[in-house]
Design an enzyme around this catalytic site. Structure first.
Site, short mmCIF file in Angstrom:
data_model
loop_
_atom_site.label_atom_id
_atom_site.label_comp_id
_atom_site.label_asym_id
_atom_site.label_seq_id
_atom_site.Cartn_x
_atom_site.Cartn_y
_atom_site.Cartn_z
N GLU A 266 0.69 -7.26 8.35
CA GLU A 266 0.89 -5.80 8.25
C GLU A 266 1.88 -5.41 7.17
O GLU A 266 1.97 -4.26 6.79
CB GLU A 266 1.34 -5.23 9.60
CG GLU A 266 0.22 -5.17 10.64
CD GLU A 266 -1.07 -4.53 10.10
OE1 GLU A 266 -1.02 -3.34 9.74
OE2 GLU A 266 -2.10 -5.23 10.04
N ASP B 187 -5.97 -0.73 -26.66
CA ASP B 187 -6.70 -0.72 -25.40
C ASP B 187 -6.72 0.66 -24.75
O ASP B 187 -5.85 1.47 -24.96
CB ASP B 187 -6.06 -1.70 -24.41
CG ASP B 187 -6.71 -3.07 -24.47
OD1 ASP B 187 -7.51 -3.29 -25.39
OD2 ASP B 187 -6.39 -3.89 -23.61
N PRO C 258 0.82 -1.21 0.00
CA PRO C 258 0.00 0.00 0.00
C PRO C 258 0.86 1.27 0.00
O PRO C 258 0.37 2.34 -0.35
CB PRO C 258 -0.82 -0.09 1.29
CG PRO C 258 -0.67 -1.50 1.77
CD PRO C 258 0.59 -2.03 1.20
N ARG D 278 -0.86 -9.76 -20.94
CA ARG D 278 -1.68 -9.48 -22.13
C ARG D 278 -0.98 -8.56 -23.11
O ARG D 278 -1.37 -8.48 -24.27
CB ARG D 278 -3.05 -8.94 -21.74
CG ARG D 278 -3.03 -7.55 -21.16
CD ARG D 278 -4.29 -7.30 -20.37
NE ARG D 278 -5.49 -7.58 -21.14
CZ ARG D 278 -5.95 -6.81 -22.13
NH1 ARG D 278 -5.32 -5.71 -22.46
NH2 ARG D 278 -7.04 -7.15 -22.78
C1 9D3 Z 1 -3.04 -0.21 9.20
C2 9D3 Z 1 -2.55 0.29 7.92
N1 9D3 Z 1 -2.80 -0.56 6.75
C3 9D3 Z 1 -1.91 -0.09 5.69
C4 9D3 Z 1 -2.61 0.77 4.71
C5 9D3 Z 1 -2.58 -1.99 7.04
C6 9D3 Z 1 -2.52 -2.85 5.85
C7 9D3 Z 1 -3.60 -2.97 4.99
C8 9D3 Z 1 -3.55 -3.83 3.90
C9 9D3 Z 1 -1.40 -3.60 5.60
C10 9D3 Z 1 -1.36 -4.46 4.51
C11 9D3 Z 1 -2.44 -4.57 3.67
C12 9D3 Z 1 -2.40 -5.51 2.56
N2 9D3 Z 1 -2.33 -4.80 1.26
C13 9D3 Z 1 -1.43 -5.10 0.37
O1 9D3 Z 1 -0.61 -5.99 0.57
C14 9D3 Z 1 -1.37 -4.34 -0.86
C15 9D3 Z 1 -2.19 -3.27 -1.35
C16 9D3 Z 1 -3.32 -2.60 -0.82
O2 9D3 Z 1 -3.86 -2.89 0.27
N3 9D3 Z 1 -3.86 -1.58 -1.54
C17 9D3 Z 1 -3.36 -1.19 -2.74
N4 9D3 Z 1 -2.31 -1.78 -3.28
C18 9D3 Z 1 -1.74 -2.82 -2.58
S1 9D3 Z 1 -0.42 -3.67 -3.09
C19 9D3 Z 1 -0.38 -4.62 -1.77
#
Ligand code: 9D3
Length: 250
Positions: free
Chosen positions: A123, A176, A96, A161
């Site tokens: 996490e 696309d 994220p 793709r």
């Molecule tokens: C408490 C804060 N959160 C972080 C924003 C905790 C958290 C949420 C979701 C920690 C890991 C995750 C798992 N998400 C992913 O691994 C992830 C992800 C996403 O949640 N949103 C957008 N792109 C991606 S790429 C990997």
């Protein structure tokens, strides 16, 4: 792609390795894998766990909720992937906190012969693994999902793709949405009238030049209305510029 090197080998590191079947077993990407246009090596970090339970995570230093995927285990998983895919394969951790992916970035990733995707759960990863072993952190946008697998597979699908030969009869990847920077035009098929609503008559005219013009104008109009952020004056043609100017007068 007109580049020399083209992506053909992918690595997928995940504690849920069976999820990769969403790509390998279905549709356009499934056919690409079956036809050998790309291969996917799947690595489960649990293989590198040292206890009998296959533990890959541990409690965060400093306290707080959740667990963190450990640096030694994730590093061993990436080393194993590099043994299969080559030492120079860029390592992409889904996160994220990463850069948000788009077609422009995919175009540069397509010019590597191998890529290693790392999907996290809990996490996230120990930061020392990220700083030492990860080349790029990628996000799929401002949405919270439960782990990196679906984001990684989203990006892998989009890359596969665009490998030459993968899209056969289907619309070429070059046409696309987003590759040319605009949204797609509306589509219609039979019946000619559905609940009193007719197909736009131009599409029944048989006049292929007029149809192409109508579609190009619809693409531009929809992009202007729905995603004006996608329109950069730089890559508009003269025709598109004059269409835009005409609409902006109305
Ligand atoms: C408490 C804060 N959160 C972080 C924003 C905790 C958290 C949420 C979701 C920690 C890991 C995750 C798992 N998400 C992913 O691994 C992830 C992800 C996403 O949640 N949103 C957008 N792109 C991606 S790429 C990997």
């Amino acid at each position: 792609m007109t580049n020399e090197i083209m992506l053909s080998k992918l690595g997928f590191i995940s504690i849920f390795p069976e999820m990769v079947s969403a790509i390998t077993d279905w549709g356009v990407t499934g056919r690409a894998v079956r036809d050998g246009r790309c291969s996917i090596e799947v690595i489960d970090p649990r293989e590198f766990a040292t206890d009998k339970h296959g533990t890959v995570d541990d409690r965060p230093y400093g306290g707080g909720p959740g667990m963190v995927m450990t640096a030694p285990i994730m590093t061993a998983a990436v080393e194993s992937a590099k043994n299969l895919l080559g030492d120079r394969a860029p390592v992409i951790a889904m996160s994220p906190q990463g850069q948000v992916v788009d077609e422009r970035l995919l175009t540069t990733l397509l010019q590597q012969d191998s890529l290693i995707f790392v999907a996290g759960r809990y996490e996230g990863f120990d930061e020392r693994f990220v700083s030492r072993s990860v080349d790029i952190e990628l996000s799929v946008g401002d949405i919270v999902v439960s782990g990196g697998e679906i984001p990684a597979m989203l990006v892998m699908d989009s890359l596969i793709r665009r490998i030459p030969g993968v899209l056969g009869d289907e619309l070429s990847a070059e046409q696309d949405s987003f590759v040319d920077g605009l949204l797609d035009c509306p589509h219609y098929t039979r019946p000619e009238i559905f609940e009193g609503e007719a197909v736009p008559s131009v599409l029944l005219s048989g006049d292929h030049a007029r149809i192409a013009d109508w579609r190009a104008a619809q693409s531009l109009k929809r992009t202007l209305e729905r995603r004006p952020d996608l329109i950069s004056e730089f890559d508009l043609s003269d025709e598109q510029r004059s269409l835009l100017a005409r609409w902006e007068m109305q």
